[in-house]
Design a protein around this motif. Structure first.
Motif, PDB file in Angstrom:
ATOM      1  N   GLY A  43       0.817  -1.200   0.000  1.00  0.00           N
ATOM      2  CA  GLY A  43       0.000   0.000   0.000  1.00  0.00           C
ATOM      3  C   GLY A  43       0.853   1.253   0.000  1.00  0.00           C
ATOM      4  O   GLY A  43       2.085   1.192   0.045  1.00  0.00           O
ATOM      5  N   PRO A  44       0.211   2.432  -0.015  1.00  0.00           N
ATOM      6  CA  PRO A  44       0.955   3.705  -0.048  1.00  0.00           C
ATOM      7  C   PRO A  44       1.911   3.886   1.121  1.00  0.00           C
ATOM      8  O   PRO A  44       3.018   4.396   0.955  1.00  0.00           O
ATOM      9  N   ALA A  45       1.494   3.474   2.331  1.00  0.00           N
ATOM     10  CA  ALA A  45       2.358   3.648   3.496  1.00  0.00           C
ATOM     11  C   ALA A  45       3.630   2.820   3.366  1.00  0.00           C
ATOM     12  O   ALA A  45       4.730   3.271   3.701  1.00  0.00           O
ATOM     13  N   GLU A  46       3.495   1.602   2.861  1.00  0.00           N
ATOM     14  CA  GLU A  46       4.678   0.741   2.692  1.00  0.00           C
ATOM     15  C   GLU A  46       5.598   1.279   1.606  1.00  0.00           C
ATOM     16  O   GLU A  46       6.833   1.237   1.740  1.00  0.00           O
ATOM     17  N   SER A  52      11.625   6.345   2.067  1.00  0.00           N
ATOM     18  CA  SER A  52      12.186   7.227   3.090  1.00  0.00           C
ATOM     19  C   SER A  52      12.942   6.467   4.170  1.00  0.00           C
ATOM     20  O   SER A  52      14.086   6.810   4.486  1.00  0.00           O
ATOM     21  N   ALA A  53      12.339   5.418   4.725  1.00  0.00           N
ATOM     22  CA  ALA A  53      12.995   4.690   5.815  1.00  0.00           C
ATOM     23  C   ALA A  53      14.248   3.981   5.328  1.00  0.00           C
ATOM     24  O   ALA A  53      15.277   3.957   6.024  1.00  0.00           O
ATOM     25  N   ALA A 360      19.516  11.823   4.996  1.00  0.00           N
ATOM     26  CA  ALA A 360      18.609  11.870   6.140  1.00  0.00           C
ATOM     27  C   ALA A 360      17.641  13.051   6.030  1.00  0.00           C
ATOM     28  O   ALA A 360      16.450  12.922   6.330  1.00  0.00           O
ATOM     29  N   THR A 361      18.151  14.209   5.592  1.00  0.00           N
ATOM     30  CA  THR A 361      17.295  15.377   5.429  1.00  0.00           C
ATOM     31  C   THR A 361      16.230  15.133   4.370  1.00  0.00           C
ATOM     32  O   THR A 361      15.051  15.477   4.557  1.00  0.00           O
ATOM     33  N   THR A 362      16.633  14.525   3.269  1.00  0.00           N
ATOM     34  CA  THR A 362      15.675  14.219   2.208  1.00  0.00           C
ATOM     35  C   THR A 362      14.601  13.259   2.699  1.00  0.00           C
ATOM     36  O   THR A 362      13.410  13.449   2.427  1.00  0.00           O
ATOM     37  N   ALA A 363      15.008  12.227   3.435  1.00  0.00           N
ATOM     38  CA  ALA A 363      14.035  11.267   3.954  1.00  0.00           C
ATOM     39  C   ALA A 363      13.063  11.930   4.923  1.00  0.00           C
ATOM     40  O   ALA A 363      11.845  11.700   4.867  1.00  0.00           O
ATOM     41  N   LEU A 364      13.600  12.782   5.808  1.00  0.00           N
ATOM     42  CA  LEU A 364      12.758  13.457   6.794  1.00  0.00           C
ATOM     43  C   LEU A 364      11.782  14.422   6.127  1.00  0.00           C
ATOM     44  O   LEU A 364      10.583  14.444   6.448  1.00  0.00           O
TER      45      LEU A 364
END
Length: 414
Positions: A43-46, A52-53, A360-364
């Protein structure tokens, strides 16, 4: 600094290895989310977590590698990181063929590849600085930038065709093989690379993990450039998923139109990278860095006014051409400036800290803008990112400074 000057056989092999792995990366562009959706029915969350994760955890895993690599020969490290990425990516088609592929495996592979990417980039900057004299660094970085934009133009369309003909894991295989070929190319560079000397025969301590950040923050010109690039890259990338939602969802653009809107403007990056060196020769490094860094921040706000149809498509392409052209000029000048400003015995730690922070900044910011997009709507969130980008030129270095003297004592070891 003549146009077309030769940088030697060893650089030729390194350049070829870079081009091969860059093409593999762009062939596999979007492959992980596609596999997650089409094969694993995520799904979208995964899918968001995968983007990002994976990058964030990979960045954290790369933190201790910078200080560790600093005092080792860089060519073996580059080869090892290529082989790590080759082996990690190859597990995906293998598991797919056996029918045991899982989302957790995709996530773990993304973490390993992200950590290896950061380590490779840090070690390659240090290796390049030992391979070429300082006056050739801008030429080399401009060639890398040109290659990056060329593979950006041709990679995704070829990857899309491969996925259509051979299935979603085909481009992952191509990406894995590209890293193997890159490792062979780097091995072919040959030559003698001296063993870097550790300033003191003391074991690495926990505080040494922060050496790269301490060096950056203590430098009056690297510090603002560090914050500028981290925020600029993070805000630009954070708006991309929302732009995809807006274009492919509410505005009804076809997938091929979405791909065209971002592939074709990459020609601007190719042109910009070709002009970087002549502009520096005429106007000076610092002036080009300041002007190109300022102009690239102006374009993204235009995406907030995106509409449907041909006019909307032309608007996206126009914005992207301008943005990518300015980045094509800025990136090789910035990469050269950063290498020149960094003492030789600090390059790996500095570039590693830089890449970790950027990832990390991009992921956050990507995660945060996903929340903003859900609360405010994608168009408003895209506009907010554009407004904040207008402030990033304030973080560019105000003036050039003298290069650091060499050698310098390592931080924390006196």
């Amino acid at each position: 600094m003549r146009s077309g000057q030769r940088l030697g056989r060893r650089f030729g092999w390194l350049w070829g290895a870079y081009g091969t792995s860059a093409l593999g990366t762009w062939l596999a562009f979007g492959a992980f989310p596609l596999i997650a959706v089409q094969v694993l029915h995520a799904g979208p969350a995964e899918v968001a977590a995968l983007s990002s994760a994976g990058a964030a955890v990979g960045a954290a895993a790369a933190v201790p590698l910078g200080p560790w690599v600093e005092f080792r020969r860089k060519r073996p490290v580059l080869i090892a990181m290529d082989l790590v990425r080759f082996a990690a990516l190859l597990t995906i088609p293998t598991a797919f063929a056996l029918g045991v592929l899982t989302f957790v495996q995709l996530l773990l592979v993304s973490v390993v590849v992200a950590a290896a990417d950061i380590t490779f980039r840090a070690a390659s900057g240090a290796y390049l600085k030992t391979l070429l004299p300082a006056e050739d660094l801008l030429v080399a970085n401009a060639r890398f930038e040109s290659t990056a934009w060329t593979t950006t133009i041709i990679g995704p369309p070829l990857g899309g065709m491969a996925i259509g003909l051979l299935g979603p894991v085909a481009t992952v295989v191509a990406d894995a093989v590209s890293y193997l070929l890159s490792a062979l190319g780097i091995r072919a560079t040959g030559g003698h690379e001296p063993q870097p000397e550790r300033p003191a025969a003391t074991p690495m301590r926990a505080r040494d993990l922060l050496d790269g950040w301490r060096y950056i923050l203590a430098d009056a010109t690297l510090r603002p450039l560090f914050f500028n690039t981290a925020l600029f890259n993070g805000l630009v990338m954070a708006a991309q998923p929302l732009l995809a939602v807006l274009m492919l969802g509410r505005l009804g653009f076809a997938p091929w139109q979405y791909g065209l809107a971002f592939a074709a403007p990459s020609i601007g990056g190719l042109l910009g990278s070709q002009l970087a060196r002549p502009l520096v020769i005429r106007f000076g490094q610092h002036q080009v860095l300041a002007v190109a860094g300022t102009l690239r921040a102006i374009w993204p706000l235009g995406l907030a006014f995106l509409g449907p149809g041909t006019g909307g498509l032309l608007l996206v392409m126009g914005v992207e051409v301008g943005l990518i052209f300015c980045c094509g000029v800025f990136n090789p000048v910035y990469a050269t400036y950063r290498l020149e400003r960094t003492a030789t015995d600090r390059v790996t730690r500095t570039l590693s800290a830089w890449a970790v922070t950027t990832k990390a900044t991009t992921a956050l910011l990507t995660a945060g803008w996903g929340v903003l997009g859900a609360l405010l709507g994608p168009r408003t969130a895209i506009g907010l990112a554009g407004v904040l980008l207008l402030a990033t030129p304030l973080l560019l270095p105000r003036r050039s400074a003298a290069l650091p003297s060499e050698p310098e004592p390592a931080p924390g070891r006196t």
